[in-house]
Design an enzyme around this catalytic site. Structure first.
Site, PDB file in Angstrom:
ATOM      1  N   GLU A  40      -1.267  41.640   4.403  1.00  0.00           N
ATOM      2  CA  GLU A  40      -2.515  40.892   4.151  1.00  0.00           C
ATOM      3  C   GLU A  40      -3.431  41.709   3.245  1.00  0.00           C
ATOM      4  O   GLU A  40      -3.956  42.746   3.643  1.00  0.00           O
ATOM      5  CB  GLU A  40      -3.227  40.589   5.480  1.00  0.00           C
ATOM      6  N   ARG A  44     -11.654  41.531  -0.706  1.00  0.00           N
ATOM      7  CA  ARG A  44     -12.938  42.228  -0.540  1.00  0.00           C
ATOM      8  C   ARG A  44     -13.201  43.209  -1.663  1.00  0.00           C
ATOM      9  O   ARG A  44     -14.222  43.893  -1.647  1.00  0.00           O
ATOM     10  CB  ARG A  44     -12.951  43.008   0.780  1.00  0.00           C
ATOM     11  N   THR A  68      -9.491  37.423   4.283  1.00  0.00           N
ATOM     12  CA  THR A  68     -10.916  37.233   4.004  1.00  0.00           C
ATOM     13  C   THR A  68     -11.134  36.019   3.089  1.00  0.00           C
ATOM     14  O   THR A  68     -11.947  36.048   2.164  1.00  0.00           O
ATOM     15  CB  THR A  68     -11.563  38.508   3.402  1.00  0.00           C
ATOM     16  N   LYS A 128      -5.746  33.754  14.639  1.00  0.00           N
ATOM     17  CA  LYS A 128      -6.106  35.173  14.742  1.00  0.00           C
ATOM     18  C   LYS A 128      -7.216  35.285  15.782  1.00  0.00           C
ATOM     19  O   LYS A 128      -8.091  34.416  15.850  1.00  0.00           O
ATOM     20  CB  LYS A 128      -6.575  35.620  13.356  1.00  0.00           C
TER      21      LYS A 128
HETATM   22  C1  3PG Z   1     -10.570  43.488   9.166  1.00  0.00           C
HETATM   23  O1  3PG Z   1     -10.728  42.335   8.847  1.00  0.00           O
HETATM   24  O2  3PG Z   1     -11.122  44.459   8.633  1.00  0.00           O
HETATM   25  C2  3PG Z   1      -9.606  43.663  10.261  1.00  0.00           C
HETATM   26  O3  3PG Z   1     -10.093  43.139  11.398  1.00  0.00           O
HETATM   27  C3  3PG Z   1      -9.142  45.037  10.418  1.00  0.00           C
HETATM   28  O4  3PG Z   1      -9.750  45.638  11.493  1.00  0.00           O
HETATM   29  P1  3PG Z   1      -9.427  47.136  11.793  1.00  0.00           P
HETATM   30  O5  3PG Z   1      -9.905  47.924  10.588  1.00  0.00           O
HETATM   31  O6  3PG Z   1     -10.221  47.441  13.036  1.00  0.00           O
HETATM   32  O7  3PG Z   1      -7.938  47.250  11.973  1.00  0.00           O
END
Ligand code: 3PG
Length: 207
Positions: A40, A44, A68, A128
């Site tokens: 994924e 961002r 995202t 999720k």
């Molecule tokens: C995110 O969207 O940043 C994820 O939830 C990842 O979370 P993490 O950095 O706690 O694994």
């Protein structure tokens, strides 16, 4: 590929924040070599869409998705870049409509039973759970298993090698998501062997 097939490729879906386009190809190769096949790439960073393109070319045995996704435009841009699945932090009907239109399998985020029910009403079977640890962690998903039967979850947020097993042992968890397999420090240092080792540890988690 359906979202359930994406979720079953490996116990962990790496959540990737790619700051440098040059990192995308070696990162995808390292994660895939370690056994993590669903990747994924979060939208961002300015290079995220190009990173998806580079990863698709560099690791043909990986299934690259976009995370995202906040707007319909994000969905169409992700598909155009070669993303084969999409992830959002929440459940947005606009985003889900666009994904249906574009044929992009989606894993939208939920944090409450009401949101999970909204997803079920749309026919979604995989959601999720986000942010997993902050929302109560594995005990919450355990409590959801009976009333929300028929939905499988990919918890994400605050998960690492130490607590992933707590989730993966639950009947309604199909995989977990997390950024711990691709730490910014290792990426900045170009330590792709180190990332492959983290990926291999994650890929070996029991499901
Ligand atoms: C995110 O969207 O940043 C994820 O939830 C990842 O979370 P993490 O950095 O706690 O694994």
């Amino acid at each position: 590929m359906k979202i359930e097939d994406v979720c079953r490729l490996a116990p962990v879906v790496p959540v990737l924040i790619v700051e440098e386009l040059a990192h995308a190809a070696p990162l995808a190769r390292a994660l895939s070599a370690g056994g993590l096949k669903a990747l994924e790439v979060t939208l961002r960073t300015p290079c995220a869409l190009d990173a998806i393109r580079a990863m698709v070319d560099a690791a043909p045995d990986a299934v690259v998705g976009a995370g995202t996704l906040m707007t319909p435009a994000d969905v169409y841009a992700a598909v155009e870049a070669g993303a084969r699945f999409g992830v959002s932090p929440g459940l947005s009907n606009r985003v889900l409509d666009a994904a249906e239109d574009a044929g992009l399998p989606m894993l939208p985020g939920v944090a409450t039973p009401s949101e999970a029910m909204a997803g079920m009403e749309r026919g979604l079977t995989h959601l999720k759970f986000f942010p997993a640890e902050a929302n109560g962690g594995a005990p919450v998903l355990k409590a959801w298993a009976s009333p929300l039967a028929g939905v499988s979850f990919c918890p994400t947020g605050g998960i690492g090698l130490g607590n992933a097993k707590d989730y993966l042992g639950l009947s309604n968890v199909v995989c977990v998501g997390g950024s711990w397999v691709a730490p910014a420090k290792l990426m900045a240092a170009g330590d792709w062997a180190g990332i492959e080792t983290l990926a291999a540890e994650a890929a070996a988690l029991p499901v």
